[in-house]
Design an enzyme around this catalytic site. Sequence first.
Site, PDB file in Angstrom:
ATOM      1  N   GLU A  47     -14.889   1.202  66.163  1.00 32.31           N
ATOM      2  CA  GLU A  47     -14.801   2.227  65.117  1.00 32.31           C
ATOM      3  C   GLU A  47     -15.845   3.326  65.347  1.00 32.31           C
ATOM      4  O   GLU A  47     -15.723   4.416  64.797  1.00 32.31           O
ATOM      5  CB  GLU A  47     -15.003   1.605  63.737  1.00 32.31           C
ATOM      6  CG  GLU A  47     -13.769   0.951  63.167  1.00 32.31           C
ATOM      7  CD  GLU A  47     -12.676   1.937  62.776  1.00 32.31           C
ATOM      8  OE1 GLU A  47     -12.951   2.861  61.998  1.00 32.31           O
ATOM      9  OE2 GLU A  47     -11.550   1.790  63.266  1.00 32.31           O
ATOM     10  N   TYR A  97     -18.059   3.117  57.276  1.00 31.21           N
ATOM     11  CA  TYR A  97     -18.269   1.912  58.092  1.00 31.21           C
ATOM     12  C   TYR A  97     -18.643   2.303  59.528  1.00 31.21           C
ATOM     13  O   TYR A  97     -19.621   1.791  60.087  1.00 31.21           O
ATOM     14  CB  TYR A  97     -16.999   1.051  58.093  1.00 31.21           C
ATOM     15  CG  TYR A  97     -17.052  -0.064  59.111  1.00 31.21           C
ATOM     16  CD1 TYR A  97     -17.721  -1.251  58.845  1.00 31.21           C
ATOM     17  CD2 TYR A  97     -16.436   0.088  60.354  1.00 31.21           C
ATOM     18  CE1 TYR A  97     -17.785  -2.262  59.795  1.00 31.21           C
ATOM     19  CE2 TYR A  97     -16.502  -0.924  61.312  1.00 31.21           C
ATOM     20  CZ  TYR A  97     -17.176  -2.093  61.022  1.00 31.21           C
ATOM     21  OH  TYR A  97     -17.245  -3.083  61.973  1.00 31.21           O
ATOM     22  N   SER A 115     -19.032  -1.723  67.128  1.00 29.89           N
ATOM     23  CA  SER A 115     -17.583  -1.696  66.877  1.00 29.89           C
ATOM     24  C   SER A 115     -16.933  -0.501  67.556  1.00 29.89           C
ATOM     25  O   SER A 115     -17.536   0.580  67.666  1.00 29.89           O
ATOM     26  CB  SER A 115     -17.365  -1.593  65.367  1.00 29.89           C
ATOM     27  OG  SER A 115     -16.061  -1.156  65.094  1.00 29.89           O
TER      28      SER A 115
HETATM   29  O1  G4F Z   1      -6.926  -4.210  60.350  1.00 30.24           O
HETATM   30  P1  G4F Z   1      -7.631  -2.991  59.966  1.00 30.24           P
HETATM   31  O2  G4F Z   1      -8.101  -2.891  58.556  1.00 30.24           O
HETATM   32  O3  G4F Z   1      -8.819  -2.846  61.000  1.00 30.24           O
HETATM   33  P2  G4F Z   1      -9.693  -1.586  61.500  1.00 30.24           P
HETATM   34  O4  G4F Z   1      -9.782  -0.537  60.465  1.00 30.24           O
HETATM   35  O5  G4F Z   1      -9.160  -1.166  62.832  1.00 30.24           O
HETATM   36  O6  G4F Z   1     -11.132  -2.242  61.664  1.00 30.24           O
HETATM   37  C1  G4F Z   1     -11.309  -3.534  62.234  1.00 30.24           C
HETATM   38  O7  G4F Z   1     -11.623  -3.417  63.609  1.00 30.24           O
HETATM   39  C2  G4F Z   1     -12.865  -2.773  63.893  1.00 30.24           C
HETATM   40  C3  G4F Z   1     -13.026  -2.733  65.416  1.00 30.24           C
HETATM   41  O8  G4F Z   1     -12.397  -1.580  65.896  1.00 30.24           O
HETATM   42  C4  G4F Z   1     -14.003  -3.513  63.227  1.00 30.24           C
HETATM   43  F1  G4F Z   1     -15.169  -2.925  63.509  1.00 30.24           F
HETATM   44  C5  G4F Z   1     -13.753  -3.544  61.732  1.00 30.24           C
HETATM   45  O9  G4F Z   1     -14.788  -4.278  61.095  1.00 30.24           O
HETATM   46  C6  G4F Z   1     -12.430  -4.227  61.465  1.00 30.24           C
HETATM   47  O10 G4F Z   1     -12.530  -5.560  61.904  1.00 30.24           O
HETATM   48  O11 G4F Z   1      -6.688  -1.698  60.239  1.00 30.24           O
HETATM   49  C7  G4F Z   1      -6.083  -1.495  61.487  1.00 30.24           C
HETATM   50  C8  G4F Z   1      -5.123  -0.309  61.382  1.00 30.24           C
HETATM   51  C9  G4F Z   1      -5.729   0.937  60.733  1.00 30.24           C
HETATM   52  O12 G4F Z   1      -5.330   2.060  61.474  1.00 30.24           O
HETATM   53  C10 G4F Z   1      -5.094   0.988  59.357  1.00 30.24           C
HETATM   54  O13 G4F Z   1      -4.930   2.298  58.815  1.00 30.24           O
HETATM   55  O14 G4F Z   1      -4.031  -0.698  60.536  1.00 30.24           O
HETATM   56  C11 G4F Z   1      -3.730   0.381  59.671  1.00 30.24           C
HETATM   57  N1  G4F Z   1      -3.043  -0.144  58.490  1.00 30.24           N
HETATM   58  C12 G4F Z   1      -1.775   0.210  58.100  1.00 30.24           C
HETATM   59  N2  G4F Z   1      -1.472  -0.422  56.956  1.00 30.24           N
HETATM   60  C13 G4F Z   1      -3.534  -0.993  57.580  1.00 30.24           C
HETATM   61  C14 G4F Z   1      -2.544  -1.177  56.619  1.00 30.24           C
HETATM   62  N3  G4F Z   1      -4.721  -1.658  57.527  1.00 30.24           N
HETATM   63  C15 G4F Z   1      -4.926  -2.498  56.487  1.00 30.24           C
HETATM   64  N4  G4F Z   1      -6.094  -3.182  56.434  1.00 30.24           N
HETATM   65  N5  G4F Z   1      -3.985  -2.705  55.511  1.00 30.24           N
HETATM   66  C16 G4F Z   1      -2.767  -2.053  55.519  1.00 30.24           C
HETATM   67  O15 G4F Z   1      -1.942  -2.221  54.625  1.00 30.24           O
END
Ligand code: G4F
Length: 339
Positions: free
Chosen positions: A130, A152, A128
């Site tokens: 990440e 993670y 990932s």
């Molecule tokens: O959609 P996210 O939860 O994905 P994140 O953390 O980037 O991870 C995903 O991608 C990775 C690959 O780079 C994978 F390995 C992992 O398994 C997963 O699929 O969050 C994306 C961004 C973050 O910066 C988070 O802080 O969105 C921001 N965010 C802002 N508000 C939020 C929210 N994320 C989530 N989930 N929910 C919110 O309300």
Amino acid sequence: MKKKALITGITGQDGSYLAEYLLGIGYEVHGLVRRVALEDPQRRFTRIAHLLGQLTLHPASLESYPSIFHVMSQHHFDECYHLAAQSFVAESFRDGFSTMNTNINGTHYMLAALRELQRTCRFYFAGSSEMFGKVRESPQNETTPFHPRSPYGISKVAGFDLTRNYREAYNMFCVSGILFNHEGPRRGYEFVTRKITSTVAQIKFGRANELRLGNLDAKRDWGHAKDYVRAMHLMLQRDAPDDYVIATGETHTVRQFCELAFSEVGLNYEEYVRIDEYYLRPAEVDLLIGDSTKARRELPWQPEYTFRELVSEMVKADLASQSSRGLPSPEIFSQANRP
Ligand code: G4F
């Protein structure tokens, strides 16, 4: 002879797209699923319901080496795609222990069982972006140092190292795909893209009136999962095993994703999006943008979907599901439940 592939995480977004893709090119596809899932197919197999007649599913748990060993001792596989994991970064801060146990030991069990029983099976590990975390350079490529920012991310670095170690120590064909964020209409509702598109659809249908989010300034390189599963397969067709970054090379903020998703239905995101500190992470990955030159040259691979097409497809799918009131309902992730 049909090639035989085993997929862990076959009920998830990537697993379902990969199973569809491999069936389409003539593979015999097997999947590892938890016994509880087999007992509750209506709820657990929504993404693979249309494929069930063509798949062979085996009960096993990533927490149990004997269960994995048993499946490997019964069937010979040409390729193994290890996609299963606790993949929600925010959850890994709440329960780092189970994320580490499942993600690290699960990968180790898979590799150890293959080494014991079928060394010629080619192994794909879902690495990932990440792993880059607090990025040391931009864009990130295969030589960029890792600096994970969450349990993670740490678990994925461990899985990456385990995979490389089996390749080097036992001469097995083991590779990692370093995949940047990849989305689509089958994305889980807890991830920000699907949370946005499903709430946009609810707002459009008058079933919600706001969207609560955390950091709107985080930047991600978002591609379509359908494009990314093709890359997984290509990596296992190479003459020699190697690791590849898979990314679009474009980055966008969460705010830009919101702007585009709301504009798809003629709304202004600023009127609906509220900041809720609950969704801020103890340590954030501020910027991800991938350089997939090596994959484009050697696999060769390139994405077909644009960012705009991805957002549009996701919004349209959620509008359709709201209009038919189809299941699973986004309401289970209402603000009260705080995904
Ligand atoms: O959609 P996210 O939860 O994905 P994140 O953390 O980037 O991870 C995903 O991608 C990775 C690959 O780079 C994978 F390995 C992992 O398994 C997963 O699929 O969050 C994306 C961004 C973050 O910066 C988070 O802080 O969105 C921001 N965010 C802002 N508000 C939020 C929210 N994320 C989530 N989930 N929910 C919110 O309300």
